[in-house]
Design a protein around this motif. Sequence first.
Motif, PDB file in Angstrom:
ATOM      1  N   LEU A 170      10.907  17.819  -0.872  1.00  0.00           N
ATOM      2  CA  LEU A 170      10.562  16.589  -1.589  1.00  0.00           C
ATOM      3  C   LEU A 170      10.250  15.465  -0.616  1.00  0.00           C
ATOM      4  O   LEU A 170      10.790  15.410   0.490  1.00  0.00           O
ATOM      5  N   ALA A 171       9.377  14.574  -1.059  1.00  0.00           N
ATOM      6  CA  ALA A 171       9.161  13.291  -0.395  1.00  0.00           C
ATOM      7  C   ALA A 171       9.394  12.214  -1.444  1.00  0.00           C
ATOM      8  O   ALA A 171       8.981  12.356  -2.596  1.00  0.00           O
ATOM      9  N   CYS A 172      10.072  11.150  -1.045  1.00  0.00           N
ATOM     10  CA  CYS A 172      10.471  10.118  -2.006  1.00  0.00           C
ATOM     11  C   CYS A 172      10.064   8.738  -1.477  1.00  0.00           C
ATOM     12  O   CYS A 172      10.212   8.454  -0.281  1.00  0.00           O
ATOM     13  N   ILE A 173       9.532   7.913  -2.367  1.00  0.00           N
ATOM     14  CA  ILE A 173       9.154   6.535  -2.042  1.00  0.00           C
ATOM     15  C   ILE A 173       9.721   5.624  -3.121  1.00  0.00           C
ATOM     16  O   ILE A 173       9.667   5.948  -4.313  1.00  0.00           O
ATOM     17  N   ALA A 174      10.281   4.511  -2.711  1.00  0.00           N
ATOM     18  CA  ALA A 174      10.864   3.550  -3.653  1.00  0.00           C
ATOM     19  C   ALA A 174       9.840   2.475  -3.983  1.00  0.00           C
ATOM     20  O   ALA A 174       9.177   1.940  -3.088  1.00  0.00           O
ATOM     21  N   LEU A 175       9.711   2.187  -5.267  1.00  0.00           N
ATOM     22  CA  LEU A 175       8.940   1.023  -5.715  1.00  0.00           C
ATOM     23  C   LEU A 175       9.952  -0.082  -5.986  1.00  0.00           C
ATOM     24  O   LEU A 175      10.784   0.032  -6.881  1.00  0.00           O
ATOM     25  N   CYS A 176       9.886  -1.128  -5.177  1.00  0.00           N
ATOM     26  CA  CYS A 176      10.910  -2.171  -5.208  1.00  0.00           C
ATOM     27  C   CYS A 176      10.363  -3.459  -5.813  1.00  0.00           C
ATOM     28  O   CYS A 176       9.159  -3.737  -5.764  1.00  0.00           O
TER      29      CYS A 176
ATOM     30  N   GLU B 272       0.844  -1.196   0.000  1.00  0.00           N
ATOM     31  CA  GLU B 272       0.000   0.000   0.000  1.00  0.00           C
ATOM     32  C   GLU B 272       0.878   1.244   0.000  1.00  0.00           C
ATOM     33  O   GLU B 272       1.659   1.467   0.921  1.00  0.00           O
ATOM     34  N   LEU B 273       0.723   2.048  -1.022  1.00  0.00           N
ATOM     35  CA  LEU B 273       1.481   3.290  -1.113  1.00  0.00           C
ATOM     36  C   LEU B 273       1.112   4.238   0.020  1.00  0.00           C
ATOM     37  O   LEU B 273       1.952   4.992   0.516  1.00  0.00           O
ATOM     38  N   GLN B 274      -0.133   4.188   0.457  1.00  0.00           N
ATOM     39  CA  GLN B 274      -0.603   5.047   1.539  1.00  0.00           C
ATOM     40  C   GLN B 274       0.196   4.833   2.824  1.00  0.00           C
ATOM     41  O   GLN B 274       0.504   5.779   3.555  1.00  0.00           O
ATOM     42  N   VAL B 275       0.529   3.579   3.115  1.00  0.00           N
ATOM     43  CA  VAL B 275       1.290   3.266   4.325  1.00  0.00           C
ATOM     44  C   VAL B 275       2.685   3.883   4.252  1.00  0.00           C
ATOM     45  O   VAL B 275       3.182   4.482   5.210  1.00  0.00           O
ATOM     46  N   CYS B 276       3.333   3.756   3.098  1.00  0.00           N
ATOM     47  CA  CYS B 276       4.700   4.257   2.949  1.00  0.00           C
ATOM     48  C   CYS B 276       4.763   5.779   3.010  1.00  0.00           C
ATOM     49  O   CYS B 276       5.806   6.336   3.371  1.00  0.00           O
ATOM     50  N   GLN B 277       3.668   6.445   2.675  1.00  0.00           N
ATOM     51  CA  GLN B 277       3.669   7.902   2.750  1.00  0.00           C
ATOM     52  C   GLN B 277       3.821   8.395   4.183  1.00  0.00           C
ATOM     53  O   GLN B 277       4.297   9.504   4.413  1.00  0.00           O
ATOM     54  N   MET B 278       3.441   7.564   5.177  1.00  0.00           N
ATOM     55  CA  MET B 278       3.644   7.946   6.573  1.00  0.00           C
ATOM     56  C   MET B 278       5.124   8.019   6.921  1.00  0.00           C
ATOM     57  O   MET B 278       5.531   8.788   7.786  1.00  0.00           O
ATOM     58  N   PHE B 279       5.924   7.190   6.266  1.00  0.00           N
ATOM     59  CA  PHE B 279       7.354   7.116   6.579  1.00  0.00           C
ATOM     60  C   PHE B 279       8.194   7.975   5.642  1.00  0.00           C
ATOM     61  O   PHE B 279       9.418   7.943   5.717  1.00  0.00           O
ATOM     62  N   SER B 280       7.546   8.731   4.766  1.00  0.00           N
ATOM     63  CA  SER B 280       8.264   9.577   3.806  1.00  0.00           C
ATOM     64  C   SER B 280       7.754  11.006   3.890  1.00  0.00           C
ATOM     65  O   SER B 280       7.080  11.496   2.977  1.00  0.00           O
ATOM     66  N   PRO B 281       8.060  11.715   4.982  1.00  0.00           N
ATOM     67  CA  PRO B 281       7.617  13.102   5.091  1.00  0.00           C
ATOM     68  C   PRO B 281       8.404  14.004   4.147  1.00  0.00           C
ATOM     69  O   PRO B 281       9.466  13.634   3.657  1.00  0.00           O
ATOM     70  N   ASN B 282       7.848  15.170   3.881  1.00  0.00           N
ATOM     71  CA  ASN B 282       8.558  16.148   3.063  1.00  0.00           C
ATOM     72  C   ASN B 282       9.869  16.527   3.734  1.00  0.00           C
ATOM     73  O   ASN B 282       9.894  16.828   4.936  1.00  0.00           O
ATOM     74  N   GLY B 283      10.952  16.510   2.966  1.00  0.00           N
ATOM     75  CA  GLY B 283      12.258  16.887   3.490  1.00  0.00           C
ATOM     76  C   GLY B 283      12.855  18.026   2.698  1.00  0.00           C
ATOM     77  O   GLY B 283      12.500  18.251   1.531  1.00  0.00           O
TER      78      GLY B 283
END
Length: 392
Positions: free
Chosen positions: A218-224, A195-206
């Motif tokens: 920016l906030a960054c999430i990896a699709l692995c 769930e991308l929604q879950v990972c957004q909690m751990f990727s705040p704007n930096g």
Amino acid sequence: MESSVTTSVDGKRSLLLETIKHDPAAVDLRLSLFVSAAKSFRYDSCLQPFPPDFIINSEKSIDQLNRVLETVPPVAELPAGLAALDERTVDLLLWILCRQAHPALRTVPKAQHDEVLGKCPCYAKYSQPSHVFEVTHRADHSSERAFQEHANDFRSCHAFHGSRLFNFHSILHYGLQQHLNKVSLFGEGIYLSAELQVCQMFSPNGSGWTRSALGTHLACIALCEYVDNPGYVKKQEETPGPVADGAADGATSPSDGPPIMTASLTGGGSIPERYILIKNNELVQVRYLLLYGTTKESNSTASTLSGALATADALYALPASQPPASYQPRHPPSRFVQWVANNKSFVLIGGYVGLLLIVGFINSRNAHYVKEMVLQKLHLVYNAVLGSRGKQ
């Protein structure tokens, strides 16, 4: 990348120009991740690899590195401004963009974003990324070779991983490492989620690069991609969920789905549904980076790279009415504000220590003496005022 032409400054500038023109948005991302790591208070661990030219007597000269980074113009101005840069800045850019160019980054056109996100269908709503970059590993690289060897025996799947922005410079070069994971709610390992929604909690704007066209924050999430080896992969069997109907106005999967967010905040020993815990680094490879760019001045999603044209250069180009100089902040913050922004942890710790000192003083004998003395003075003043009024 390395050749005899790079021995001269002109040769280095030519190689940089070729790299920038090939995919300017990817160059911007690589610089943004590097700057974010360099400005972090955790630079000693997250700025890996570290440019060797700034290691003096086995000490990392982070202040000198940041001073050189301040001289780098926006990527849109780099082709015309390379000639004006000094050799040290050129060498640093060459190291970041050419010598550390593995794995390669490629801008994914906006028309293909849904295809990329479709590799891991989500049940819960999520925000659409403003930019997507493909991460390409060399087939002969040790990490890719090991991954493919495992993939020959088991199926591979896709899932998301969220982390703070300053971690992605090292994640890009070294991949996800379970020994660096700070979260062990359900055991040690690499945490992914379907769930991308879950990972957004751990990727705040930096805080990123202030001259970036992708956004100042920016906030960054990896699709692995991971190999589903039951010996190293822990997850629950999924129950059938709603099928996504496609993206709509910055959100996908109109159904709210299962209580994903609640499950992410509770332990209980067993891993929640749609979570994946991997206990072998070789089973995970980063395939895409999803970027959420915002500009500090307007606090809106940065869209300078999203155009109707399909080529990478066209995607990166600014609108005609906006000059490149608009990348730079109109009202730069003071050095004190910048220091506070870059050292939030020290400020919080200092404030906490100050609060403890104040509480300790209030409860001390000296404070009690001062309080009694002040009360006596106030009592004398009060009696004097009442006495003068009585005589009148």
